[in-house]
Design a protein around this motif. Sequence first.
Motif, PDB file in Angstrom:
ATOM      1  N   LEU A   1       0.993  -1.244   0.033  1.00 27.78           N
ATOM      2  CA  LEU A   1      -0.006   0.046   0.103  1.00 27.78           C
ATOM      3  C   LEU A   1       0.917   1.291  -0.181  1.00 27.78           C
ATOM      4  CD1 LEU A   1      -3.142   0.706   0.185  1.00 27.78           C
ATOM      5  CD2 LEU A   1      -2.425   0.772   2.805  1.00 27.78           C
ATOM      6  N   ARG A   2       0.668   2.068  -0.958  1.00 26.24           N
ATOM      7  CA  ARG A   2       1.753   3.199  -1.363  1.00 26.24           C
ATOM      8  C   ARG A   2       0.937   4.474  -0.914  1.00 26.24           C
ATOM      9  NH1 ARG A   2       6.288   3.865  -5.277  1.00 26.24           N
ATOM     10  NH2 ARG A   2       7.026   4.485  -3.265  1.00 26.24           N
ATOM     11  N   LEU A   3       0.956   5.121   0.081  1.00 27.01           N
ATOM     12  CA  LEU A   3       0.183   6.083   0.633  1.00 27.01           C
ATOM     13  C   LEU A   3       1.032   7.482   0.196  1.00 27.01           C
ATOM     14  CD1 LEU A   3      -0.722   4.736   4.146  1.00 27.01           C
ATOM     15  CD2 LEU A   3      -2.287   4.891   2.121  1.00 27.01           C
ATOM     16  N   ARG A   4       0.341   8.375  -0.143  1.00 21.55           N
ATOM     17  CA  ARG A   4       0.938   9.586  -0.799  1.00 21.55           C
ATOM     18  C   ARG A   4       1.065  10.689   0.553  1.00 21.55           C
ATOM     19  NH1 ARG A   4      -0.179  15.044  -2.520  1.00 21.55           N
ATOM     20  NH2 ARG A   4      -2.383  14.565  -2.346  1.00 21.55           N
ATOM     21  N   VAL A   5       2.346  11.194   0.701  1.00 24.50           N
ATOM     22  CA  VAL A   5       2.615  11.917   1.888  1.00 24.50           C
ATOM     23  C   VAL A   5       2.701  13.467   1.245  1.00 24.50           C
ATOM     24  CG1 VAL A   5       4.033  12.769   3.824  1.00 24.50           C
ATOM     25  CG2 VAL A   5       3.970  10.164   2.882  1.00 24.50           C
ATOM     26  N   PRO A   6       1.725  14.062   1.264  1.00 32.73           N
ATOM     27  CA  PRO A   6       1.382  15.584   0.594  1.00 32.73           C
ATOM     28  C   PRO A   6       2.932  16.426   0.981  1.00 32.73           C
ATOM     29  CG  PRO A   6      -0.699  14.975   1.301  1.00 32.73           C
ATOM     30  CD  PRO A   6       0.365  13.863   1.976  1.00 32.73           C
ATOM     31  N   ALA A   7       3.238  17.043   0.020  1.00 41.44           N
ATOM     32  CA  ALA A   7       4.426  17.923   0.279  1.00 41.44           C
ATOM     33  C   ALA A   7       4.119  19.013   1.238  1.00 41.44           C
ATOM     34  CB  ALA A   7       4.768  18.830  -1.013  1.00 41.44           C
ATOM     35  N   TRP A   8       2.909  19.493   1.484  1.00 46.98           N
ATOM     36  CA  TRP A   8       2.441  20.181   2.485  1.00 46.98           C
ATOM     37  C   TRP A   8       2.506  19.430   3.898  1.00 46.98           C
ATOM     38  CZ3 TRP A   8      -1.778  18.303   4.919  1.00 46.98           C
ATOM     39  CH2 TRP A   8      -2.613  17.623   3.826  1.00 46.98           C
ATOM     40  N   ALA A   9       2.464  18.209   4.169  1.00 44.75           N
ATOM     41  CA  ALA A   9       2.297  17.504   5.240  1.00 44.75           C
ATOM     42  C   ALA A   9       3.652  17.660   6.237  1.00 44.75           C
ATOM     43  CB  ALA A   9       1.566  16.077   4.983  1.00 44.75           C
ATOM     44  N   THR A  10       3.945  18.898   6.618  1.00 48.52           N
ATOM     45  CA  THR A  10       5.264  18.793   7.390  1.00 48.52           C
ATOM     46  C   THR A  10       5.027  18.914   8.797  1.00 48.52           C
ATOM     47  OG1 THR A  10       4.974  21.339   7.370  1.00 48.52           O
ATOM     48  CG2 THR A  10       6.259  20.031   5.508  1.00 48.52           C
ATOM     49  N   ALA A  11       3.750  18.722   9.301  1.00 51.73           N
ATOM     50  CA  ALA A  11       3.361  18.751  10.557  1.00 51.73           C
ATOM     51  C   ALA A  11       3.243  17.422  11.158  1.00 51.73           C
ATOM     52  CB  ALA A  11       2.218  19.610  10.954  1.00 51.73           C
ATOM     53  N   GLY A  12       3.435  16.548  10.325  1.00 49.29           N
ATOM     54  CA  GLY A  12       3.479  15.124  10.956  1.00 49.29           C
ATOM     55  C   GLY A  12       2.431  14.332  10.170  1.00 49.29           C
ATOM     56  N   PHE A  13       3.020  12.862   9.697  1.00 53.35           N
ATOM     57  CA  PHE A  13       2.269  12.051   9.008  1.00 53.35           C
ATOM     58  C   PHE A  13       2.445  10.854   9.522  1.00 53.35           C
ATOM     59  CE2 PHE A  13       1.291   9.025   5.571  1.00 53.35           C
ATOM     60  CZ  PHE A  13       0.159   9.555   4.763  1.00 53.35           C
ATOM     61  N   ARG A  14       1.288  10.313  10.032  1.00 54.80           N
ATOM     62  CA  ARG A  14       1.215   8.985  10.909  1.00 54.80           C
ATOM     63  C   ARG A  14       0.353   7.962  10.369  1.00 54.80           C
ATOM     64  NH1 ARG A  14       1.097  13.208  14.186  1.00 54.80           N
ATOM     65  NH2 ARG A  14      -1.035  12.905  14.779  1.00 54.80           N
ATOM     66  N   VAL A  15       0.704   6.742  10.297  1.00 53.23           N
ATOM     67  CA  VAL A  15      -0.046   5.760   9.894  1.00 53.23           C
ATOM     68  C   VAL A  15      -0.173   4.499  10.915  1.00 53.23           C
ATOM     69  CG1 VAL A  15      -0.147   3.917   8.065  1.00 53.23           C
ATOM     70  CG2 VAL A  15       0.636   6.116   7.358  1.00 53.23           C
ATOM     71  N   THR A  16      -1.217   4.153  11.124  1.00 54.98           N
ATOM     72  CA  THR A  16      -1.681   2.881  12.157  1.00 54.98           C
ATOM     73  C   THR A  16      -2.175   1.797  11.057  1.00 54.98           C
ATOM     74  OG1 THR A  16      -3.682   3.581  12.728  1.00 54.98           O
ATOM     75  CG2 THR A  16      -1.612   4.399  14.017  1.00 54.98           C
ATOM     76  N   VAL A  17      -2.045   0.544  11.448  1.00 48.82           N
ATOM     77  CA  VAL A  17      -2.564  -0.576  10.769  1.00 48.82           C
ATOM     78  C   VAL A  17      -3.385  -1.370  11.973  1.00 48.82           C
ATOM     79  CG1 VAL A  17      -2.609  -2.674   9.558  1.00 48.82           C
ATOM     80  CG2 VAL A  17      -1.078  -0.744   8.745  1.00 48.82           C
ATOM     81  N   ASN A  18      -4.551  -1.431  11.830  1.00 45.21           N
ATOM     82  CA  ASN A  18      -5.508  -2.087  12.930  1.00 45.21           C
ATOM     83  C   ASN A  18      -4.861  -1.797  14.352  1.00 45.21           C
ATOM     84  OD1 ASN A  18      -6.505  -3.884  11.064  1.00 45.21           O
ATOM     85  ND2 ASN A  18      -4.776  -5.562  11.196  1.00 45.21           N
TER      86      ASN A  18
END
Length: 939
Positions: free
Chosen positions: A728-745
């Motif tokens: 699964l390839r999730l785009r991290v927007p260029a503007w997302a500089t305040a943190g990008f977090r991913v959880t699975v289940n």
Amino acid sequence: MARPLSRRSLLQAATAAAAVPALSHVATGRAAATPAAAAAADVPSAWTVRPFGLEDVSLGQGVFADKRKLMLDHARGYDVNRLLQVFRANAGLSTHGAVAPGGWEGLDGEANGNLRGHYTGHFLTMLAQAYRGSKEQVFADRIATMVGALTEVRAALRRDPAVLSVTGKFGAAADQVRGSYQYMDLPGGVLGGTSAITLAVWVRPTHDAAWARIFDFGNGNDRYLYLAARDQAGVPRFAVTTSGAGGEQGLDGTAALPLNQWSHLAVTIAGGTGTLYVNGTAVARNTAMSLTPAALGTLRNNWLGRSNYSGDPVFAGAFEEFNVFSRALTAAEVTELQSRRAADASTGRGDLASYAFDETAGGTFADASGRGLAATLRRTWGGPSHPGFLAAYPETQFIDLESRTTSDYTKVWAPYYTAHKILRGLLDAYTATDDDRALDLASGMCDWMHSRLSKLPEATLQRMWGIFSSGEFGGIVEAICDLHSITGKPEHLALAKLFDLDRLIDACAASTDILDGLHANQHIPIFTGYVRLYDETGEQRYLTSARNFWDMVVPHRMYGIGGTSTGEFWKARDVIAGTLSATTAETCCAYNMLKLSRTLFFHEQDPKYMDYYERALYNQVLGSKQDKGDAEKPLVTYFIGLTPGHVRDYTPKQGTTCCEGTGMESATKYQDSVYFAKADGSALYVNLYSASTLTWAEKGVTVTQTTRFPQEQGSTLTFGGRSASFTLRLRVPAWATAGFRVTVNGRAVSGSPEPGSYFDVSRAWRAGDTVRIAMPFRTRVEKALDDASLQTLFHGPVNLVARNAATEYLKVGLYRDAGLSGDLSHSLSPVPGKPLRFTLDGTEWAPFAEGTEDRMHAYFRRVEPKVVFGGRDSGVANPAKSGGATLLDEIWAGAPFRDKGALVARVRATVDAWVSAGLLSRADGDTVVATARAASYKP
């Protein structure tokens, strides 16, 4: 060269770049391809990812679904016979009383109808996309109606014109539909060389164009005899001359002929006197009428409905009972003809010529005078050069372009652009409904174009395609390549290459920026076509030129909302503030930049293409659709002015423009780029965060994305269906500089997502798996490249505009409450109950995407007069460098800061540099540092 694709592969492959990637489905009873079959369809070998069909991705509740519903309502309700009117008229067919849409879809003389037919193509594409996305039968039915009508139109164009019979004054009459360019050609001896004559006719004009001839017998512009329905004063005029216009002896009526009503006109000449009768009343007499038909000699052109002056319009309306007598009828005899046929009157039928128009076979009008002068129905332009020709106007525009060296859109306005829209619409209709008639029409159009263009010298082609407006051909290369993917005909691929504009290709391939002064929308779609030509030929220069071209536009000629162009043209590179106007950001340009970005992404998964896609889609494209419905208009913008206090115009240029066409398309394909799959099925790209459900038939997997994004700062993906292993390839927007977090289940995924990248999660996915993405928004500004003080405001991906009636740039300060993250949102006050609405100094800021008619300010003047930290004023003026960058700009450019100490350190280092450069005194610098140290900061 890429191998031809199967018929049912088109939407998963070739037309994917056209934003209609979906399955063939039958409106005619045949079985549709299954999703699994389509998922396994071939794609060009150069594509490393492939799109999903519009029917594979359904929209969930949210702004996209809301805007699409408005457009679907329009698509359901608009009378498609109005769109077909101009095609049917051109073919001499009945228009069934339909009224053309007007604007750019009008006939000649109506807001320049030289682009007519283009809007029909857009509408077909919209219907095709609507059907794919909704499966509502009404859209398939409407497609079938239009394709059926266009099939009839082409068949009629292939034939000699045939009489269109309508009810007349006494019986049947011959109707000359406006836009048909039809007239009646009479034999040369019709006037008989007589010195006394009467010409009598019933007519029902349907248009008020000046100088349309009821009849005209002559040798060009010197020797002629004519009767015009209206002269420049709007009244009937008869004239005869042997020495051109200056020598005319004439008779002028006193009142205009009523439209859509039968009127009887008669002209008599005898003994030096000429008389004009209208409905039995003599309205003009000339006792010095020395010229008679005897003085004219043998004439070449003897026409009903056509002028010997080529610039005059063809008569539009119906004819009944045209009689020519070799004597001057009396007033009583003319009056008698008002109430009965000539055959039943004391006059009898004309002894020189007599046509009742009900004694007709095909395109021939019988002559009842006994002289055997049968008339023939003809077109002014003859007929098509190839049986595949299909258009809403004559082929003359295409012919004229071949010798044209300068632009004149009143004569030739982008005929191949118009052909592209029709071709694209037919291809989309075919791939949506599997109607072979649409494919046959599309293939025939390309056969016809190849027959014309392949005969032209290379130098002629290069000149044609370089002419602004007249030579514009839109995305025709892309459409032809898509057709070639189905047919595999070598002529179709050869045709696509005939649109090479070498000067542009070679310059862009060499990274030489020559865009200054070019018409933007004339050139953007060219490159989408060249990428497709690369797919079909493997010629690298096509792909290289397109990549480099994209980089010349983004960001160098891009406004914050993603749009480009001013007054439809590009200016010098990196000039943004200097090009803002009321005619900025033509909506078609954004539409075509999205298509190009998408197509380039199929070859190289550079996140910048999808960052741009999000920017333009979530801002300009959404904002170009008004937030209300309308039965008559799609309500989309042409230009989006970015000047202070601009009000968007959602009904531009009398309607039916290019941007209204692309606007209809955009609003029915919002889901086209949310998800892509790696060509080998090993990865799923989530490009956009949008409420939607993907059916990945090849894997037997569904992915439901639940979000209120961009109101919500994140999204949730829930898996269903079979178990499957992929990344699964999730785009991290260029503007997302305040943190990008991913959880699975519920469990955090390790790694450090980088803004402007894709974050990979690889596993065996099972039904019920849930992926949660959090991407906190920051409020930030983007500065105009040529004026750092002119800025536009963003909250995450959302461009915020000020709602203010002022027509001067608003002066805005934002640093006073900036947080350690650099987030400027602390200077804004959220509006309770209104997501993404804020106030600042009494002015409301709202998403650009809201389609309102409020006065808006997309750009503002950044003014930070004092150095302020955390609301604490240092009392020191905020100095600026010659380029406009201020001390505060340089300090906050270092954000985010891990803590207050890091911020103070940045302040000290920046102050020291400015003091050393003589831009700030040491005392003021110390005060600035002390203020920064004493202030309190939000995160």
